[in-house]
Structures are given as C-alpha cells and as structure tokens.
Design an enzyme around this catalytic site. Structure first.
Site, mmCIF file in Angstrom:
data_model
loop_
_atom_site.group_PDB
_atom_site.id
_atom_site.type_symbol
_atom_site.label_atom_id
_atom_site.label_comp_id
_atom_site.label_asym_id
_atom_site.label_seq_id
_atom_site.Cartn_x
_atom_site.Cartn_y
_atom_site.Cartn_z
ATOM 1 N N SER A 305 0.726 -1.402 -0.012
ATOM 2 C CA SER A 305 -0.187 0.210 -0.080
ATOM 3 C C SER A 305 0.785 1.311 0.048
ATOM 4 O O SER A 305 0.342 2.630 -0.255
ATOM 5 C CB SER A 305 -0.637 0.002 1.091
ATOM 6 O OG SER A 305 -1.519 -1.146 1.190
ATOM 7 N N THR A 306 2.064 1.367 0.330
ATOM 8 C CA THR A 306 2.817 2.394 0.366
ATOM 9 C C THR A 306 3.216 3.001 -1.079
ATOM 10 O O THR A 306 3.443 4.171 -1.372
ATOM 11 C CB THR A 306 4.234 2.273 1.194
ATOM 12 O OG1 THR A 306 4.728 0.935 0.607
ATOM 13 C CG2 THR A 306 4.321 2.283 2.563
#
Lengths: 583, 199
Positions: A305-306
């Site tokens: 998700s980063t």
C-alpha cells in the site's frame, strides 16, 4: 805557493765538501725534475687505481651502506582516509596497533618472571604465556591488536626479548551504529562491504614509494598524506535514536529484521539509515554473514500500500482522474482465477462510493484498481519505467539490486498484472527506491538520487570532491504532488496512519502491509509492514520510511507496527533539524 | 774629465811586502831583516786595485742609484693583475662553497628532525582522535540507557527560535538602520567597542 783568489771561501768545512763533491755525482737539475715528476705520476696512478677499486669493486656495498645510513625508519602510515559524519564525528579511522612477539633466546630474566610481568599487560594468564615461551626460541606471536596505551605499559617493563611491531588497523569508534553503511576492513586490509568497498578509490591515500616505512632524504616523500576526509550526510545523533527505537520495535514485535531510512527530499541526502540486526565492524569475525549486507539497498520486497500514493500521482498527472472524483469500491474483484479484495473485506465488505482521499485513507485495493483502470496499460507501464522501477537508484552503496518489474508484454497483455500493480504487489523494489519515489512526491516532482556521501572535505570543511550524480529529472508537476501530499495527510489525520500523529505537526504518510512471497512463489502467511511519512506536510522536506519484516501476530499491520516507530523518530528529527511546530 | 790614479809609492811597496811575506807564516819580516836572508820574488804584475772613479769636480757629492722598479711590459702587468684578482675570487668562492656545503648539511639534518617530529605528531593526532571518538560514543551510549535519567528529544521540550538576520558589527551608540540600508556605509562602520559586553 798556491795562487789564491781574493774571493776564496772562508770556512774549512765548505772547502772539504767542495772537494768531495767534485769527485763525482752531482745531480743535475734535470734529473731532480724528472724524479719529482715521476713521484707525482706514480701517486696519481695510485689514487686512480684506488678510486677505480672503490667505485667498481666495492661500489654496490658502499652504496647500500650509505643508503642504510641516510634512510630513517618511520612508523607505519595510515593507508585510508577517515570517514566522518555530517557533524564531523569520526566513523572510521586508521589506528596504530601493535603485535607482541617474544624471543625467549634473548630473555635477560627467567621466563617465569617475564611471564608474570607480561600477564597483566596482555590480559592473559602467566601459565599460558609460559607454555607459549616453550614453543620455540624466537618469533612467538603473543598477541595482536594491542593498543597504544597497552604497548606503552609493555615498553615500561623494559624486558629484553619482547618486541612490538607497529601496524595500522582500521578502527570504528561508533561500533555497531553504522556497520552496514561503512563496512569493515578484514585482517588483510581488504574491504568487501559498505562504503569502504565501493568508495575505495577515494578512501585510499595515493600510493607513495615510502609505504615500506623507510624515508630517505634523497627521495623525500612528495605524496604527503593530505587531510581530506570522506564526509557522509548521515547525522549520528538521529542515527543513534533511530537505531535504538528500531531495535525496540523489532524486539517488541518479534520481527525478523527492520530498517528505517530518513531522507532529505530536496537533494536526496540521507540523514539516517538504521538497520537491525547489526554487528560491530571492529569484531566482524563474530558476525553472521547475512548481517554484512545492507538490505535496504540489496533486498527487494513488494511495497504494497505504500506504493498507492505514487499510483494516484501517476493518474492525476495523466489527468485521467481528478482529485475530487469518486470511484466505486466493491470490496472484491475477480480476474479469471485470481481474486482481489481489500484487507478488511472480511469485516467491512465493500465500501461503496469513495473519494480518492478515502481510497488512500482506508487503503482500499479495489478502489486503487478502479483508479488505475482509467489509464491505458501501455501508458501505465511507461510511467513505471520512467519512475525507475527495475533500475537502480544510483546510491553509492555497493550491491544495489535493481528491483523487478514484469516485462512490457506480460504487463500490457494481462489485466490482472496492472490490477495488482495498482495496489503495490506483483513487482518488487528496494526500500531505498521507495524512499526515492516518495521523495519525488515531497519535493514537487523531482526524482533525486538518494546519496549517503557528501564528498571529500578538507580540514576547513571545504568540499574537494563530490561523487558524480545525474541532475534530478522532473516527473510530476508540483500541483499533482501537492494534492497527493494532502491526501496522505488525511491518512495520518483520520486514516490508517493515526499512530504516526504528532501534536502541532502536520505529517503526511501511508501505511503498508504486504504479503511476502514464500519459496513456492505463492503468497504465504508472512507479511512485511511499512510506513512512509512525509514531514512537514505544508512544505514537505523529509521522507521517513520504516520497514519491519515479519512481525509476529495477526494484528501486525503497518499502522500498528511501523507508524509508532516513525512517530518516535520524527520527535527527534524535528528537534535535531529545527522544524518548528505550527503554533 | 780626466782620470787620475792615485798611487802611493810607499803604501804600494808596504802592501806588496805584506802580500809577499804574509802567506808564509814562518817568515817574520823583522827577523828576516836581521838574517838578511830575504829572497825577493820577481816582480809580479800588480792586479788593478779598486779605486773610485770620480769626476774631479764632483768628488764631494754622492750620487744615488735610481730606485725605480724594473719596467714590465704591459701584457705581463695585465697578466699579473689578472692572476691576483683571480686568486682573490678563488679564495672567496672556496669560502662560499664551504659555507653552502655546511648549510646544506644543516638543512638536511633539520629536515630529518622535522620529519620525525611530523610523524610523531601525526601518530599522536590519530591516537587522540580515536580516544576522543571512543569516549563520545561511550558517553552517548550511557546517556541513551534508561537508567541515566536523561530525556530523549521531544519537540515539547525544545524551544524553537527564528534565526536572527545577520548584521555587521556596528557602533554601540548608533542605531544603524540608515547604514544597513546602504551596504557600502555599513561595510565601513566597524565596531567601536574595544571589548564585548558581558552578557
């Protein structure tokens, strides 16, 4: 009577001599001249013969004697320049150490007495020393790496037969704090890891003829050791804090390993690069082999998700979505045999219509898929290549891995590839590359080269040499990055990154929890959690990335494991760098 | 002038007799006269006696011989002068050579001594640096441990100040607002305080 002339001589003796000389040999002047000339010629020849004898026959011997007389023995000189950090604290420096040799043949006391005198200085037992003396008559190595103070104590004992041989050895005063950055020098003086290896050419002093410790007047040492030092951009105060907090977090969550990187986004200077587990380079032989590598540059992982903010930036830059658009989140998607769902699908299900900010705030995978579906896959792939995925960042540390991206054909032809890429899985990169990409979001769209080395500085802190770096490329517009940072701020304010909040500071960030591929190529149970923070959100300057590998527990997410770590580091960062609070 | 020989017949005869008889030590003219056994030699020609040759009218004055040195030819004079000059120059050069030689020996000795000093200073510098850095590291480690009673960094415990704009040193009595607008004037204004104020 004898006719006498009035000029006759007066003395009788002279009269007699005149008579005797008159009898025969009177040496003529010519003969006298020839005799003297002969003596001089003979002398000249004699001298020439002596000269020839000295020069031709004994020439080599005499030259060696003269050289031995003219040369002086000096202490061994440092082979490498020291390394210092941003403030000038020394991280690596050469130091004179001694090796102690014993020659029992020339002891002037009994070996027992010598062993007793030496035992406290060498920190060994007297019996052990006595046994070593019995091995042979000369040349017994008793100890190596004796420091100057210990050597002074041994010299004070005034023992015959104990010899101290000096040599230069690299010493790391900060011990385990910078070990993966700096590397180590082994016993043969070779470097294999870290900056000692990759910048060896700049660290080594230029070789001079007097490296064998003999200095002669006839060949003065013109290549004198200069006073240049290699300065890093690392701040050791921040590094100390980061290392300690990282180790606490890793122990608290029983993780396998962890890393924390702090980068100044304006120029790519890295302020802190902490890793655990770590080792002491002074005692590198006690470390495990896998600890030697700097895994922030050499190990790849799927960012998860980063990576979502970067995807949003791509979409905003391509203008396929607007910042106030909405997408529909079903919660679960099916692509042939693959299922894509949100992390919290089991508990929350589909969320319905979400704004882009909400997609980031809740870290919705399906929302991201729909956002990136607006892009053509070929355009998306071009963007990923332009951002440097699958290539190295160009940091000075050795053994950097380039990251993996699927081939263009595989990516463009398969819908599920683009789908998984949109939420950060299906490709891999190193932590430092993720920092570089978030740095481009922070500094207004420029892809800077992350670096740890400022360059070679002299004693007045003037830069004498800088490593060559390409000029930063502009990949995003500042408006795009500004909007993405605003969305990331919402993640920390009200989203999954709430644990990273710090009062009076506006922090933007994104959590990340990604599954790790196991040895069968499938996604296993293990995760890798991360959190990336950008500070301060109004005029972004610093990017902080914390990656914790395999934390234990079902509730181990980026927001619960990595975000508190980032908050702890940010507390020190704002004080050390002087970032003022909002009020 | 006319040459004149002064001849003294009596003196001449007396001297002749003395010459003739004095060679033989056994003969004594007084006893010879008594014995009447004098045998006179045949007359030998008289060697010329040294007489002074003077002019009749200049006999009272003494003329001195000329004291002038013998006149050398020009090339010889020049050569002699050249030889004297080159002797002087050679002497000077030899002295200078000796001085320079001894100076080089001194310089070499100083170079060696200074080099050894430099090496000793370098080694000492290394030692001091390593000791200092080790000490710093140990202190930092001790401070970081929980039992030390020291607080870690936190923005709530820190004071943030805006850095003041840099000013040039100015006189204490003048308020240099006008001068700071004019850069050249402020360059010339120097601090007139002889010592800093004790804050």
């Amino acid at each position: 009577m004898v006719p006498i002339s009035p000029l006759r001589p007066h003395s009788r003796k002279h009269r007699r001599r005149r008579r005797s000389l008159r009898k025969g040999r009177m040496i003529s002047p010519r003969r006298r001249l020839v005799t003297v000339w002969g003596i001089l010629i003979v002398t000249m020849f004699g001298l020439s013969a002596k000269l020839a004898h000295l020069q031709l026959v004994q020439g080599a011997n005499l030259k060696a004697l003269a050289q031995a007389q003219q040369e002086i023995y000096t202490a061994p000189r440092a082979a490498r320049r020291p390394m210092v950090d941003r403030q000038g604290n020394v991280l690596a420096v050469d130091r004179i150490v001694y090796a102690v040799y014993a020659h029992p043949a020339i002891f002037n006391r009994r070996p027992g007495k010598v062993a007793e005198a030496l035992a406290p200085a060498l920190e060994k037992s007297a019996d052990g020393l006595l046994r070593e003396f019995a091995i042979q008559e000369t040349g017994i190595k008793l100890a190596t790496d004796i420091s100057e103070e210990q050597a002074e104590r041994i010299r004070q004992l005034r023992l015959d037969g104990i010899e101290l041989i000096a040599s230069q050895r690299r010493f790391y005063p900060q011990q385990a704090l910078f070990s993966q950055l700096v590397g180590y020098i082994n016993i043969d003086g070779e470097a294999t890891t870290g900056l000692e290896y990759s910048l060896e050419e700049q660290l080594r002093y230029p070789a001079s003829e007097t490296d064998n410790q003999r200095w002669s007047l006839l060949k003065p040492d013109t290549a004198t050791k200069d006073n240049l030092r290699l300065q890093l951009t690392i701040d050791s105060r921040l590094q100390r804090v980061a290392q300690r907090k990282l180790e606490e977090t890793v122990i608290a969550h029983s993780a396998k390993r962890g890393a924390l990187i702090v980068m100044d986004a304006r120029d790519g200077a890295i302020l802190s690069m902490a890793m655990t587990p770590t080792y002491d380079p002074n005692r590198y032989y006690e470390a495990k082999v896998e600890q030697f590598k700097n895994w922030t540059v050499s190990d790849m992982y799927e960012p998860g998700s980063t990576f979502k903010p970067i995807n949003v930036a791509i979409a905003l830059q391509e203008d396929t979505i607007g910042p106030d658009d909405y997408v529909y989140d079903e919660g679960r998607l099916q692509y042939d045999e693959w299922t894509i769902q949100n992390n919290d699908y089991a508990s929350v299900g589909g969320r319905g219509s979400l704004s882009i900010t909400d997609v980031l705030r809740h870290s919705s995978n399906v929302g991201m898929v729909h956002i990136m579906e607006t892009l053509q896959r070929s355009t998306y792939y071009e963007w990923l290549s332009r951002l440097g995925l699958g290539e190295i960042t160009g940091i000075e540390l050795p053994a950097e891995s380039p990251g993996q991206l699927k081939s263009r054909g595989q990516f463009v032809n398969s819908a599920v590839e683009a789908a998984t890429t949109s939420f950060g899985q299906g490709f891999s990169m190193t932590p430092i590359q993720l920092v570089q990409l978030h740095g481009s979001l922070a500094n207004g769209g420029k892809l800077v080269t992350p670096h740890v080395v400022r360059g070679l500085v002299n004693a007045e802190n003037e830069l004498q040499w800088q490593p060559p770096r390409p000029t930063p490329q502009q990949v995003f517009d500042p408006e795009t990055t500004g909007r993405v940072i605003q969305m990331m701020e919402a993640v920390v304010a009200t989203g999954s990154g709430e644990a990273a909040q710090l009062s009076d500071y506006r922090i933007a960030g994104k959590t990340g929890t990604s599954q790790k591929a196991n040895e069968f190529g499938e996604y296993g149970e293990e995760r890798i959690t991360s959190f990336v923070g950008v500070l301060p959100a109004d005029s972004p300057r610093y990017v902080i990335l914390a990656v914790i590998d395999e934390p234990y527990g079902e509730d181990a997410y980026g927001g619960s494991v990595a975000a508190p770590l980032v908050k702890a580091v940010v507390e020190s960062l704002v004080v050390l760098e002087g970032v003022p609070p909002l009020n | 002038m006319a040459l004149a020989f002064k001849i003294d017949p009596d003196a001449q005869a007396a001297s002749r007799r003395r010459h003739l008889y004095a060679a033989d030590s056994k003969f004594d003219p007084r006893t010879a006269q008594r014995n009447h056994q004098v045998t006179l030699l045949p007359q030998v020609p008289q060697p010329a006696q040294r007489v002074s040759v003077v002019a009749d009218d200049e006999i009272s004055r003494v003329t001195e011989l000329p004291k002038k040195k013998p006149q050398l030819p020009l090339w010889l004079t020049i050569l002699v002068r050249l030889q004297q000059g080159s002797t002087l120059i050679t002497g000077g050069l030899v002295a200078a050579a000796l001085v320079i030689y001894s100076w080089t020996v001194y310089v070499d000795k100083m170079v060696v001594r200074t080099y050894l000093q430099l090496e000793a200073l370098r080694a000492e510098n290394q030692q001091v640096t390593t000791a200092n850095e080790t000490l710093k590291h140990n202190i930092a480690q001790q401070a970081a441990e929980a039992g030390a009673g020291l607080n870690s960094f936190h923005p709530k415990r820190a004071i943030f100040l805006d850095s003041a704009p840099t000013r040039l040193p100015s006189s204490f009595t003048e308020v240099d607002e006008a001068a700071s607008d004019d850069k050249s004037a402020s360059d010339e204004v120097r601090a007139t305080m002889p010592y800093p104020l004790g804050y």
